[in-house]
Design a protein around this motif. Structure first.
Motif, PDB file in Angstrom:
ATOM      1  N   GLY A 157      -6.377  19.702 -46.654  1.00  0.00           N
ATOM      2  CA  GLY A 157      -5.390  20.776 -46.628  1.00  0.00           C
ATOM      3  C   GLY A 157      -4.172  20.339 -47.416  1.00  0.00           C
ATOM      4  O   GLY A 157      -3.814  19.157 -47.403  1.00  0.00           O
ATOM      5  N   ILE A 158      -3.535  21.281 -48.089  1.00  0.00           N
ATOM      6  CA  ILE A 158      -2.473  20.937 -49.034  1.00  0.00           C
ATOM      7  C   ILE A 158      -1.295  20.250 -48.342  1.00  0.00           C
ATOM      8  O   ILE A 158      -0.778  19.243 -48.817  1.00  0.00           O
ATOM      9  N   LEU A 159      -0.877  20.766 -47.182  1.00  0.00           N
ATOM     10  CA  LEU A 159       0.283  20.167 -46.498  1.00  0.00           C
ATOM     11  C   LEU A 159       0.011  18.731 -46.091  1.00  0.00           C
ATOM     12  O   LEU A 159       0.826  17.843 -46.317  1.00  0.00           O
ATOM     13  N   SER A 170       2.381  20.951 -55.622  1.00  0.00           N
ATOM     14  CA  SER A 170       3.594  20.977 -54.792  1.00  0.00           C
ATOM     15  C   SER A 170       4.381  19.670 -54.939  1.00  0.00           C
ATOM     16  O   SER A 170       5.612  19.673 -54.897  1.00  0.00           O
ATOM     17  N   PRO A 181       8.471  31.898 -50.223  1.00  0.00           N
ATOM     18  CA  PRO A 181       8.488  31.297 -51.555  1.00  0.00           C
ATOM     19  C   PRO A 181       8.559  32.369 -52.649  1.00  0.00           C
ATOM     20  O   PRO A 181       8.039  33.461 -52.487  1.00  0.00           O
ATOM     21  N   ARG A 213       7.260  33.119 -56.294  1.00  0.00           N
ATOM     22  CA  ARG A 213       6.153  32.621 -57.114  1.00  0.00           C
ATOM     23  C   ARG A 213       6.453  32.827 -58.594  1.00  0.00           C
ATOM     24  O   ARG A 213       7.370  33.553 -58.967  1.00  0.00           O
ATOM     25  N   THR A 260       6.813  27.426 -55.078  1.00  0.00           N
ATOM     26  CA  THR A 260       5.956  27.265 -53.907  1.00  0.00           C
ATOM     27  C   THR A 260       6.833  26.854 -52.734  1.00  0.00           C
ATOM     28  O   THR A 260       8.044  26.763 -52.860  1.00  0.00           O
ATOM     29  N   PHE A 261       6.196  26.629 -51.605  1.00  0.00           N
ATOM     30  CA  PHE A 261       6.895  26.053 -50.463  1.00  0.00           C
ATOM     31  C   PHE A 261       6.867  24.545 -50.652  1.00  0.00           C
ATOM     32  O   PHE A 261       5.810  23.972 -50.887  1.00  0.00           O
ATOM     33  N   ASP A 309      -2.786  26.387 -45.550  1.00  0.00           N
ATOM     34  CA  ASP A 309      -1.621  26.229 -44.687  1.00  0.00           C
ATOM     35  C   ASP A 309      -0.610  27.361 -44.879  1.00  0.00           C
ATOM     36  O   ASP A 309      -0.041  27.515 -45.950  1.00  0.00           O
ATOM     37  N   SER A 332       0.897  31.341 -47.993  1.00  0.00           N
ATOM     38  CA  SER A 332       0.412  29.976 -47.779  1.00  0.00           C
ATOM     39  C   SER A 332       1.007  29.109 -48.879  1.00  0.00           C
ATOM     40  O   SER A 332       1.727  29.599 -49.745  1.00  0.00           O
ATOM     41  N   VAL A 333       0.709  27.813 -48.834  1.00  0.00           N
ATOM     42  CA  VAL A 333       1.178  26.945 -49.904  1.00  0.00           C
ATOM     43  C   VAL A 333       0.655  27.470 -51.248  1.00  0.00           C
ATOM     44  O   VAL A 333       1.307  27.361 -52.271  1.00  0.00           O
ATOM     45  N   LYS A 334      -0.535  28.060 -51.206  1.00  0.00           N
ATOM     46  CA  LYS A 334      -1.176  28.511 -52.448  1.00  0.00           C
ATOM     47  C   LYS A 334      -0.651  29.838 -52.970  1.00  0.00           C
ATOM     48  O   LYS A 334      -0.411  29.972 -54.158  1.00  0.00           O
ATOM     49  N   ALA A 335      -0.550  30.851 -52.099  1.00  0.00           N
ATOM     50  CA  ALA A 335      -0.310  32.196 -52.608  1.00  0.00           C
ATOM     51  C   ALA A 335       0.195  33.121 -51.506  1.00  0.00           C
ATOM     52  O   ALA A 335       0.163  32.778 -50.323  1.00  0.00           O
TER      53      ALA A 335
END
Lengths: 377, 124
Positions: free
Chosen positions: A38-40, A238, A305, A307, A327-328, B33, B57-60
């Motif tokens: 997961g990205i986080l 990120s 966020p 974009r 992004t966040f 996330d 999400s972090v992505k979109a």
């Protein structure tokens, strides 16, 4: 879009990504992992320990000439940085420019560290641009010089505060490398690796060029450490955005000059005096008199966020620019973005509005990087 | 109590003329996330298929559509401070809003759980 899995290329680590649970997506003609856990979690892993990235899709090549001066003089006809003045093993960030001063690609340039490879300059370019970059270099290459495209090599990045501890167990020499330096060395018995202390995360770390057929063995050796986890492209984005680093095709492209992109620092002092790079007239004029627009960092007053493509407004609601990445920021704990604004709005703390899906959100021009860089100088 | 699903991966749990709405665990997994949720105002009315909320999400960013027509009678304020609830409990604590049904007949157009499971299986 329109890329069928069959037409996508695979890096030497493809099978390992699947084994590690990587979620694969098409990226620059390759099937690459966008995330694992997961990205986080991956983002935090890199900030707090270490993460391993497969960046084998990037283009690696050598410019080979009789001596450094000759190879560097040639490269200086294509980029605005001081390459002649690089010390052995020295590494520099630069850009291939077109005749209008627009950025064709950004790249890393490393002078060979040893006498044995005198006259060799190692370059790493973006995956999506590599064919065009190599054609561009070849088209300008004078007699006596050679471009050797190293497409059989893989490229791994180990990033994070624990990277040096982990890698020095496999290659003790790396502890002595200072930031933005690289050299050839053996890593876990694998000969012909080029290790540089560099990266795209704002953390300390290394990039390791390794023969493709040995890449999986090296990756497994690194992942054996409890401090290392595999990291996908999502967290790579990120992490670099928090570090204020540009992504080609988004934050910089042929329509942006190094001055507009706030990359003037990459233009060497001698090059500013002498010129002699593509678009020099325009770029030197922008350095002297200012560019019409500037890349800036933006922090938002909300958690939503902004974009890429979000319109930036001034306080009276006029359009003054556009977000190019957003992004966040997991380590910032808030949304972060970068974009271009008309020069008069580029000052730190200038209040701006962001049109996020029809609602104007307040934001301000902020210093980049958004996080404290922690690599060793 | 019945739970109905849309092709856009919203679920609606219907009890006594009201529906609690969220996104399915499948949708939450696809999003990754969640870092921000924008909820509608209480009292606002939507037609089925209208954009009622946004999930980032972090992505979109993705839109969340009203599965049925009606008036918003409550929103999940907990998501403001803890948007990760959407990932942790998409079909429970990660609900988005409650809507008062304007037309119970609309429910017939939505999928039941078995049909939604088949629908998702067809996407993979």
């Amino acid at each position: 879009m329109g890329e069928t899995p069959a037409s996508l290329k695979k890096t030497p680590l493809h099978a390992l990504h699947l084994e590690c649970g990587g979620k694969m997506v098409p990226f620059a003609g390759y099937e690459m992992p966008v995330q694992f856990k997961g990205i986080l979690a991956e983002h935090t892993q890199v900030r707090e320990a270490a993460g391993l990235f497969d960046v084998s899709h990037m283009g690696q090549a050598f410019i080979i000439g009789p001596d450094h001066e000759t190879s560097a003089r040639f490269l200086e006809t294509l980029v605005p940085s001081d390459i002649v003045g690089l010390a052995p093993g020295g590494m520099r960030y630069s850009m291939l420019l077109n005749d209008e001063g627009g950025i064709l690609d950004d790249l890393m340039i490393t002078r060979a560290g040893s006498e044995e490879y005198a006259g060799w300059i190692y370059i790493v370019v973006n995956a999506a641009c590599k064919d065009a970059d190599f054609a561009h270099i070849n088209a300008h290459l004078p007699g006596g010089l050679e471009l050797d495209i190293a497409d059989s090599k893989a490229l791994l990045a180990l990033q994070g505060p624990k990277a040096v501890e982990v890698l020095s167990k496999l290659a003790p020499e790396v502890a002595d490398l200072s930031f933005m330096n690289g050299r050839r060395m053996e890593v876990v018995g694998i000969e012909g690796c080029i290790v540089s202390r560099s990266g795209y995360t704002g953390e300390d770390g290394f990039e390791i060029s390794v023969p493709g057929d040995q890449a999986e063995a090296l990756a497994r050796a690194l992942l054996d450490s409890p401090d290392v986890e595999p990291i996908g492209l999502g967290a790579r984005d990120s992490l670099r955005l928090e570090a204020g680093l540009c992504l080609y095709g988004h934050d910089i492209d042929e329509s942006t000059t190094p001055v507009e992109a706030a990359l003037t620092w990459a233009i060497g002092k001698r090059r500013r005096e002498e010129g002699g790079f593509p678009g020099a007239e325009k770029i030197l004029d922008q350095i002297a008199n200012g560019a019409p627009r500037k890349r800036v960092g933006l922090v938002l007053g909300t958690r939503a966020p902004a974009r890429e493509g979000t319109v930036i407004l001034n306080e009276t609601g006029d359009e003054i620019g556009e977000v190019t990445s957003g992004t966040f920021g997991p380590s910032v704990g808030a949304p972060v973005a970068m974009g271009y604004v008309a020069a008069e709005y580029a000052k730190l703390d200038t209040p701006v509005g962001l049109d996020v899906r029809g609602k104007v959100r307040s934001a301000r021009v902020a210093k980049m990087p958004f996080i404290q860089k922690r690599y060793e100088k | 109590m019945t739970v109905k699903y849309t092709e856009d991966h919203e679920w609606a749990r219907v009890e006594g003329g009201e529906a609690t709405v969220g996104i399915s665990p499948y949708a939450a997994e696809q999003l990754g996330d969640v870092v921000y949720v924008e909820l509608p105002e209480v009292g606002k009315t939507f037609k089925a298929g209208d954009e009622a909320a946004t999930v980032e999400s972090v992505k979109a960013a993705s839109e969340v559509y009203a599965p049925v027509s009606g008036e918003i009678i409550a929103v999940n304020d907990a998501l403001e401070g803890n948007p990760a609830l959407v990932n942790e409990s998409a079909d429970g604590d990660g609900w988005f809003f409650k809507i008062k049904l304007a037309d119970e007949g609309e429910l017939a157009k939505l999928m039941n759980e078995a049909a939604y499971k088949d629908f998702v299986a067809g996407l993979e």
